[in-house]
Design an enzyme around this catalytic site. Structure first.
Site, mmCIF file in Angstrom:
data_model
loop_
_atom_site.group_PDB
_atom_site.id
_atom_site.type_symbol
_atom_site.label_atom_id
_atom_site.label_comp_id
_atom_site.label_asym_id
_atom_site.label_seq_id
_atom_site.Cartn_x
_atom_site.Cartn_y
_atom_site.Cartn_z
ATOM 1 N N SER A 193 22.346 -11.365 32.437
ATOM 2 C CA SER A 193 21.289 -11.283 31.434
ATOM 3 C C SER A 193 21.724 -10.288 30.357
ATOM 4 O O SER A 193 22.743 -9.596 30.500
ATOM 5 C CB SER A 193 19.999 -10.799 32.093
ATOM 6 O OG SER A 193 20.224 -9.503 32.616
ATOM 7 N N ASP A 220 22.151 -15.632 30.972
ATOM 8 C CA ASP A 220 20.771 -15.880 31.377
ATOM 9 C C ASP A 220 19.831 -15.326 30.284
ATOM 10 O O ASP A 220 19.999 -14.173 29.850
ATOM 11 C CB ASP A 220 20.543 -15.135 32.705
ATOM 12 C CG ASP A 220 19.223 -15.480 33.362
ATOM 13 O OD1 ASP A 220 18.711 -16.584 33.127
ATOM 14 O OD2 ASP A 220 18.733 -14.635 34.149
ATOM 15 N N HIS A 221 18.894 -16.123 29.836
ATOM 16 C CA HIS A 221 17.901 -15.670 28.844
ATOM 17 C C HIS A 221 18.489 -15.081 27.563
ATOM 18 O O HIS A 221 18.098 -13.979 27.150
ATOM 19 C CB HIS A 221 16.929 -14.648 29.452
ATOM 20 C CG HIS A 221 16.022 -15.242 30.476
ATOM 21 N ND1 HIS A 221 15.008 -16.110 30.130
ATOM 22 C CD2 HIS A 221 15.998 -15.132 31.818
ATOM 23 C CE1 HIS A 221 14.406 -16.494 31.254
ATOM 24 N NE2 HIS A 221 14.986 -15.933 32.277
ATOM 25 N N GLU A 232 14.670 -23.813 27.091
ATOM 26 C CA GLU A 232 13.453 -23.716 27.918
ATOM 27 C C GLU A 232 12.218 -24.161 27.153
ATOM 28 O O GLU A 232 12.031 -23.838 25.983
ATOM 29 C CB GLU A 232 13.272 -22.259 28.397
ATOM 30 C CG GLU A 232 12.005 -22.071 29.238
ATOM 31 C CD GLU A 232 12.002 -20.799 30.080
ATOM 32 O OE1 GLU A 232 13.081 -20.304 30.444
ATOM 33 O OE2 GLU A 232 10.903 -20.314 30.370
ATOM 34 N N HIS A 267 9.106 -14.687 37.172
ATOM 35 C CA HIS A 267 10.159 -13.710 37.433
ATOM 36 C C HIS A 267 9.649 -12.507 38.235
ATOM 37 O O HIS A 267 8.476 -12.168 38.162
ATOM 38 C CB HIS A 267 10.741 -13.208 36.106
ATOM 39 C CG HIS A 267 11.493 -14.268 35.367
ATOM 40 N ND1 HIS A 267 11.123 -14.714 34.130
ATOM 41 C CD2 HIS A 267 12.586 -14.989 35.710
ATOM 42 C CE1 HIS A 267 11.976 -15.654 33.730
ATOM 43 N NE2 HIS A 267 12.873 -15.843 34.675
ATOM 44 N N GLY A 303 12.916 -17.964 38.130
ATOM 45 C CA GLY A 303 11.907 -17.267 38.930
ATOM 46 C C GLY A 303 11.755 -17.802 40.342
ATOM 47 O O GLY A 303 10.634 -17.954 40.837
ATOM 48 N N SER A 359 12.997 -16.635 43.407
ATOM 49 C CA SER A 359 13.197 -15.807 44.597
ATOM 50 C C SER A 359 12.032 -16.017 45.560
ATOM 51 O O SER A 359 10.900 -16.255 45.137
ATOM 52 C CB SER A 359 13.288 -14.324 44.205
ATOM 53 O OG SER A 359 14.593 -14.021 43.774
ATOM 54 N N SER A 414 15.847 -11.555 42.105
ATOM 55 C CA SER A 414 15.082 -10.518 42.828
ATOM 56 C C SER A 414 15.463 -10.450 44.313
ATOM 57 O O SER A 414 15.509 -9.355 44.889
ATOM 58 C CB SER A 414 13.583 -10.784 42.702
ATOM 59 O OG SER A 414 13.188 -10.726 41.353
HETATM 60 P P1 13P Z 1 13.619 -14.130 40.327
HETATM 61 O O1 13P Z 1 13.056 -12.883 39.729
HETATM 62 O O2 13P Z 1 12.583 -14.944 41.030
HETATM 63 O O3 13P Z 1 14.796 -13.860 41.195
HETATM 64 O O4 13P Z 1 14.136 -15.051 39.114
HETATM 65 C C1 13P Z 1 15.371 -14.803 38.485
HETATM 66 C C2 13P Z 1 15.559 -15.610 37.271
HETATM 67 O O5 13P Z 1 14.892 -16.592 37.013
HETATM 68 C C3 13P Z 1 16.632 -15.200 36.334
HETATM 69 O O6 13P Z 1 16.578 -15.908 35.148
#
Ligand code: 13P
Length: 324
Positions: free
Chosen positions: A47, A85-86, A137, A181, A224, A226, A269
């Site tokens: 990220s 990521d993002h 997204e 997240h 998101g 986890s 996470s």
């Molecule tokens: P978590 O926080 O659920 O692990 O999601 C991570 C994520 O989507 C990173 O882009």
């Protein structure tokens, strides 16, 4: 490598590729060891926050090192994607592409629809010149992930996905169907108590299936994702931590999603929890230890165990390398 072939095979084969975030050498080693042992393709993602923490150059060479390391561990043809990521701007995506990333995400999901399209298209036009694949997204996830945060989620509108993917030319689409997240995805009030366990509301599979119908075979991404394993939370709390009401996505739901057009599942996470639980336990049980290797070794082992579990028991990407 980029994600194109990897996703095509994953959608056709009914499994998902793990996308694990990394900031540290121990996470990188654990991801590679897990991918090699299970013969799984893997996406290693960083990220903006990870780039700020570890330094962009260092992460880029760590990813190159990951490929060499996988080969040294005996995997002749590893399939490793280095993914942003993002990404929150064209400039950040361009910087990663220029540095050799094989895949980037441009996250304009918080922008008005037309602005999201214009930004994603600009990144796609640049990225495709270098055969770099692009994730965009639609829909907003709640929660906090490094620099990205949103108070409320908005499910992806299935009626927008054809227009969005056609006009942006994106290679995969991250959607919002109830994941979020962080380690606190739901409040206890949103959950139902079943046999003493708080069960969160199910993901919006109806929306996922509608999207699949509109875009047959198109790669879908879940952020998101986890699961926030209770045993890791309990270990953290037992050894001095204080994590309250940490609730994730049940693994059965991710298993079900993996069988659909969902071909990339983001997990960050759970790695943080596995690392923190092992470090806290080790230091509590060995108060005299001060060499970081003494507590980072069990942390690395605990993360590797978690990554293998996700690959084999949740996403089903084990044994899916094109060539071993
Ligand atoms: P978590 O926080 O659920 O692990 O999601 C991570 C994520 O989507 C990173 O882009």
């Amino acid at each position: 490598m980029n994600t194109r072939e990897m996703f095509k095979r994953a959608v056709a084969g009914g499994y998902a590729i793990p996308a694990f975030n990394f900031n540290t050498m121990e996470q990188m080693q654990a991801i590679v060891q897990a991918a090699v042992e299970t013969k799984s393709p893997v996406i290693m993602q960083v990220s903006k926050g990870a780039r700020n923490y570890a330094n962009a150059q260092i992460l880029r060479y760590m990813a190159e090192g990951a490929v060499a390391y996988a080969k040294e561990l005996g995997c002749e043809h590893p399939e490793i994607v280095l993914h942003l990521d993002h990404g929150d701007s064209f400039e950040l995506c361009k910087d990663c592409i220029d540095m050799g990333f094989s895949s980037v995400m441009i996250d304009g999901s918080h922008l008005p629809y037309e602005e999201n399209i214009a930004l994603a298209k600009k990144v796609v036009d640049y990225a495709h010149q270098f055969d770099v694949t692009v994730e965009a997204e639609l829909g907003v996830l709640a929660g906090v992930e490094d620099e990205v945060s949103a108070a409320e989620s908005h499910y992806t509108k299935p009626e927008e996905v054809i227009d969005f993917s056609t006009r942006t030319g994106c290679d995969s689409l991250a959607i919002s169907i109830g994941t979020s997240h962080g380690a606190h995805k739901f409040t206890p009030a949103q959950c139902t108590l079943v046999n003493g366990v708080l069960v969160p509301p199910p993901l919006a599979f109806d929306i996922l299936h509608e999207i699949e119908k509109k875009l047959p075979g198109f790669p879908i991404v879940l952020h998101g994702s986890s699961s926030v394993p209770m045993e890791e939370v309990e270990t953290i709390n037992k050894f001095g931590g204080h994590l309250e009401a940490a609730i994730g996505i049940p693994e059965e739901q991710l298993r079900e999603a993996s069988k659909s057009a969902v071909c990339k599942i983001n997990i960050d996470s759970d790695s943080r929890l596995a690392m923190t639980a092992a470090v806290r336990k080790h230091l509590a049980e060995h108060p005299g230890d001060f060499d970081p290797r003494q507590y980072l070794k069990p942390a690395r082992e605990n993360m590797k165990k978690m990554y293998i579990h996700k690959i084999v028991n949740v996403l089903g990407s084990d044994g899916k390398l094109a060539q071993c």
